[in-house]
Scaffold this motif. Sequence first.
Motif, mmCIF file in Angstrom:
data_model
loop_
_atom_site.group_PDB
_atom_site.id
_atom_site.type_symbol
_atom_site.label_atom_id
_atom_site.label_comp_id
_atom_site.label_asym_id
_atom_site.label_seq_id
_atom_site.Cartn_x
_atom_site.Cartn_y
_atom_site.Cartn_z
ATOM 1 N N TRP A 1 -3.429 -11.092 5.334
ATOM 2 C CA TRP A 1 -3.196 -9.981 4.152
ATOM 3 C C TRP A 1 -3.972 -8.825 4.676
ATOM 4 C CZ3 TRP A 1 0.850 -10.854 1.386
ATOM 5 C CH2 TRP A 1 1.088 -12.105 1.167
ATOM 6 N N VAL A 2 -5.084 -8.787 5.453
ATOM 7 C CA VAL A 2 -6.133 -7.674 5.760
ATOM 8 C C VAL A 2 -5.169 -6.566 6.418
ATOM 9 C CG1 VAL A 2 -8.191 -7.112 6.847
ATOM 10 C CG2 VAL A 2 -7.985 -9.164 5.654
ATOM 11 N N THR A 3 -4.564 -6.986 7.670
ATOM 12 C CA THR A 3 -3.725 -6.125 8.400
ATOM 13 C C THR A 3 -2.383 -5.723 7.692
ATOM 14 O OG1 THR A 3 -3.062 -8.018 9.464
ATOM 15 C CG2 THR A 3 -4.987 -6.591 10.496
ATOM 16 N N LEU A 4 -1.853 -6.560 7.016
ATOM 17 C CA LEU A 4 -0.534 -6.436 6.392
ATOM 18 C C LEU A 4 -1.021 -5.318 5.338
ATOM 19 C CD1 LEU A 4 2.378 -7.039 5.919
ATOM 20 C CD2 LEU A 4 1.650 -8.679 4.168
ATOM 21 N N CYS A 5 -1.936 -5.434 4.478
ATOM 22 C CA CYS A 5 -2.363 -4.433 3.247
ATOM 23 C C CYS A 5 -2.390 -3.312 4.063
ATOM 24 C CB CYS A 5 -3.193 -5.041 2.462
ATOM 25 S SG CYS A 5 -2.632 -6.437 1.457
ATOM 26 N N GLY A 6 -3.201 -3.145 4.845
ATOM 27 C CA GLY A 6 -3.576 -1.747 5.734
ATOM 28 C C GLY A 6 -2.420 -1.148 5.976
ATOM 29 N N ARG A 7 -1.349 -1.711 6.692
ATOM 30 C CA ARG A 7 -0.330 -1.273 7.092
ATOM 31 C C ARG A 7 0.381 -0.828 5.801
ATOM 32 N NH1 ARG A 7 -0.470 -5.638 10.532
ATOM 33 N NH2 ARG A 7 1.515 -6.560 9.210
ATOM 34 N N ALA A 8 0.734 -1.468 4.899
ATOM 35 C CA ALA A 8 1.297 -1.131 3.804
ATOM 36 C C ALA A 8 0.627 -0.267 3.233
ATOM 37 C CB ALA A 8 1.273 -2.457 2.614
ATOM 38 N N LEU A 9 -0.512 0.344 2.736
ATOM 39 C CA LEU A 9 -1.177 1.312 2.118
ATOM 40 C C LEU A 9 -0.763 2.594 3.062
ATOM 41 C CD1 LEU A 9 -4.449 -0.172 0.730
ATOM 42 C CD2 LEU A 9 -2.193 0.240 -0.448
ATOM 43 N N ASP A 10 -0.977 2.254 4.257
ATOM 44 C CA ASP A 10 -0.738 3.601 5.026
ATOM 45 C C ASP A 10 0.595 4.210 5.033
ATOM 46 O OD1 ASP A 10 -0.942 5.237 7.693
ATOM 47 O OD2 ASP A 10 0.891 3.790 8.076
ATOM 48 N N SER A 11 1.528 3.281 4.910
ATOM 49 C CA SER A 11 2.955 3.625 4.493
ATOM 50 C C SER A 11 3.234 4.316 3.255
ATOM 51 C CB SER A 11 4.005 2.466 4.469
ATOM 52 O OG SER A 11 3.894 1.808 3.305
ATOM 53 N N ARG A 12 2.405 4.330 2.147
ATOM 54 C CA ARG A 12 2.309 4.953 1.081
ATOM 55 C C ARG A 12 1.541 6.372 1.087
ATOM 56 N NH1 ARG A 12 6.573 3.149 -1.717
ATOM 57 N NH2 ARG A 12 5.619 3.523 -3.763
ATOM 58 N N GLY B 1 3.724 4.241 9.101
ATOM 59 C CA GLY B 1 4.770 4.522 8.412
ATOM 60 C C GLY B 1 5.602 3.041 8.278
ATOM 61 N N ASP B 2 4.876 1.845 8.329
ATOM 62 C CA ASP B 2 5.610 0.563 8.036
ATOM 63 C C ASP B 2 5.843 0.106 6.754
ATOM 64 O OD1 ASP B 2 6.226 -2.042 8.454
ATOM 65 O OD2 ASP B 2 4.719 -2.756 9.432
ATOM 66 N N ARG B 3 7.057 0.771 6.474
ATOM 67 C CA ARG B 3 7.564 0.464 5.197
ATOM 68 C C ARG B 3 8.103 -0.977 4.756
ATOM 69 N NH1 ARG B 3 12.058 5.552 4.125
ATOM 70 N NH2 ARG B 3 10.427 7.194 4.267
ATOM 71 N N MET B 4 8.118 -1.519 5.814
ATOM 72 C CA MET B 4 8.667 -3.275 5.630
ATOM 73 C C MET B 4 7.264 -3.986 5.066
ATOM 74 S SD MET B 4 10.657 -6.006 7.561
ATOM 75 C CE MET B 4 11.974 -5.009 7.494
ATOM 76 N N ALA B 5 6.179 -3.495 5.704
ATOM 77 C CA ALA B 5 4.785 -4.184 5.225
ATOM 78 C C ALA B 5 4.555 -3.955 3.545
ATOM 79 C CB ALA B 5 3.552 -3.308 5.975
ATOM 80 N N TYR B 6 4.904 -2.659 3.207
ATOM 81 C CA TYR B 6 4.838 -2.571 1.583
ATOM 82 C C TYR B 6 5.971 -3.344 0.919
ATOM 83 C CZ TYR B 6 4.729 -0.477 -2.829
ATOM 84 O OH TYR B 6 4.505 -0.222 -4.309
ATOM 85 N N GLU B 7 6.927 -3.452 1.744
ATOM 86 C CA GLU B 7 8.011 -4.239 0.959
ATOM 87 C C GLU B 7 7.570 -5.754 0.875
ATOM 88 O OE1 GLU B 7 11.755 -3.642 3.143
ATOM 89 O OE2 GLU B 7 11.932 -1.751 2.509
ATOM 90 N N ILE B 8 6.999 -6.342 1.830
ATOM 91 C CA ILE B 8 6.444 -7.771 1.871
ATOM 92 C C ILE B 8 5.586 -7.909 0.768
ATOM 93 C CG2 ILE B 8 5.200 -9.334 3.341
ATOM 94 C CD1 ILE B 8 6.772 -8.280 5.753
ATOM 95 N N ILE B 9 4.656 -7.173 0.605
ATOM 96 C CA ILE B 9 3.708 -6.825 -0.458
ATOM 97 C C ILE B 9 4.232 -7.120 -1.861
ATOM 98 C CG2 ILE B 9 1.686 -5.879 -1.544
ATOM 99 C CD1 ILE B 9 0.701 -6.974 1.115
ATOM 100 N N HIS B 10 5.353 -6.043 -1.816
ATOM 101 C CA HIS B 10 5.764 -6.284 -3.201
ATOM 102 C C HIS B 10 6.818 -7.318 -3.478
ATOM 103 C CE1 HIS B 10 7.980 -4.576 -6.471
ATOM 104 N NE2 HIS B 10 9.090 -4.795 -6.067
ATOM 105 N N LYS B 11 7.462 -8.010 -2.289
ATOM 106 C CA LYS B 11 8.345 -9.493 -2.541
ATOM 107 C C LYS B 11 7.351 -10.471 -3.039
ATOM 108 C CE LYS B 11 11.679 -8.491 0.741
ATOM 109 N NZ LYS B 11 12.550 -8.864 2.256
ATOM 110 N N THR B 12 6.141 -10.482 -2.420
ATOM 111 C CA THR B 12 5.274 -11.669 -2.546
ATOM 112 C C THR B 12 4.485 -11.435 -3.736
ATOM 113 O OG1 THR B 12 3.342 -10.770 -1.147
ATOM 114 C CG2 THR B 12 5.054 -12.137 -0.275
ATOM 115 N N GLY B 13 4.138 -10.191 -4.302
ATOM 116 C CA GLY B 13 3.325 -10.075 -5.514
ATOM 117 C C GLY B 13 1.718 -10.119 -5.094
#
Length: 272
Positions: free
Chosen positions: A16-27, A34-46
């Motif tokens: 989650w550490v690296t995934l959330c970093g990439r997700a927040l960067d995309s926002r 600009g890894d939008r899928m990282a944010y989508e995964i965070i959203h999917k999993t809650g």
Amino acid sequence: MGVTLPTLTPLQETLWVTLCGRALDSRLPRPILGDRMAYEIIHKTGYDHRKLRWSAASAIDVAQRAKKLDEIAQQFIARHPDAIGIDLGAGLDTRALRIDPPPTADWYDVDFPEVVDARHRVIPERPHTHTIGADLTEPGWLEALPADRPAVIVADGVLPFLSQEEMITLLGRLTSHFPSGEIAFNVYTRFTVWAAKHYSGSQFLVPLFKSPGFDRLDPVRWNPRLTLIRHILLTREPEVEQFPTALRLWTRLSALSTTFSRLGTTVAHYRF
């Protein structure tokens, strides 16, 4: 309805550490990766990323090092269209989707079986992309990979969870299995490990650290097949121009000193 993931161990949950970093960067207004899928995964999993207490600077740091590893893999495969690509401890990273290797190349995401199960639930399949569920420290998982093609191997945020002996053994197995290739990962010096242990946002990682830290030249000393191609100081990379103003100014100041720049996040790139 959200996607339910398998139960993960504390070590596996570090994904989650690296995934959330990439997700927040995309926002961010000017994302680095600009890894939008990282944010989508965070959203999917809650997953509640707020408990990591990520700052914009921390997210940018994760995104920038991921981009450097993407570039290394992409450039290698461009030179070797039949290459094998490997992401060690891939977690929920979608690197193969970002770099989009040609159909002549094969990409392998390696992580614990539970993490591979999680990947299958949230990441779409891609032709010529494979998963291997295995503990990196255990022998045998490399037998599933061809041994007659050049390989590019990347690892993002994985090495502090390996002891020095485990890292030496892993590098030895990788360089012995393939005829030639390149390896790249972010460096965790003794200072980096010390800083992580004292940063409030990463306190939960401290009990999981096994590495005392290592220098960019240590892998060369451990493995005679390795040659350092480049030590990438992120303070001097072009993405700095996209940083928010205060962070950009601080980074430019840091870039004036090689010693100071090496205290921050860096990426070591080797050939064998």
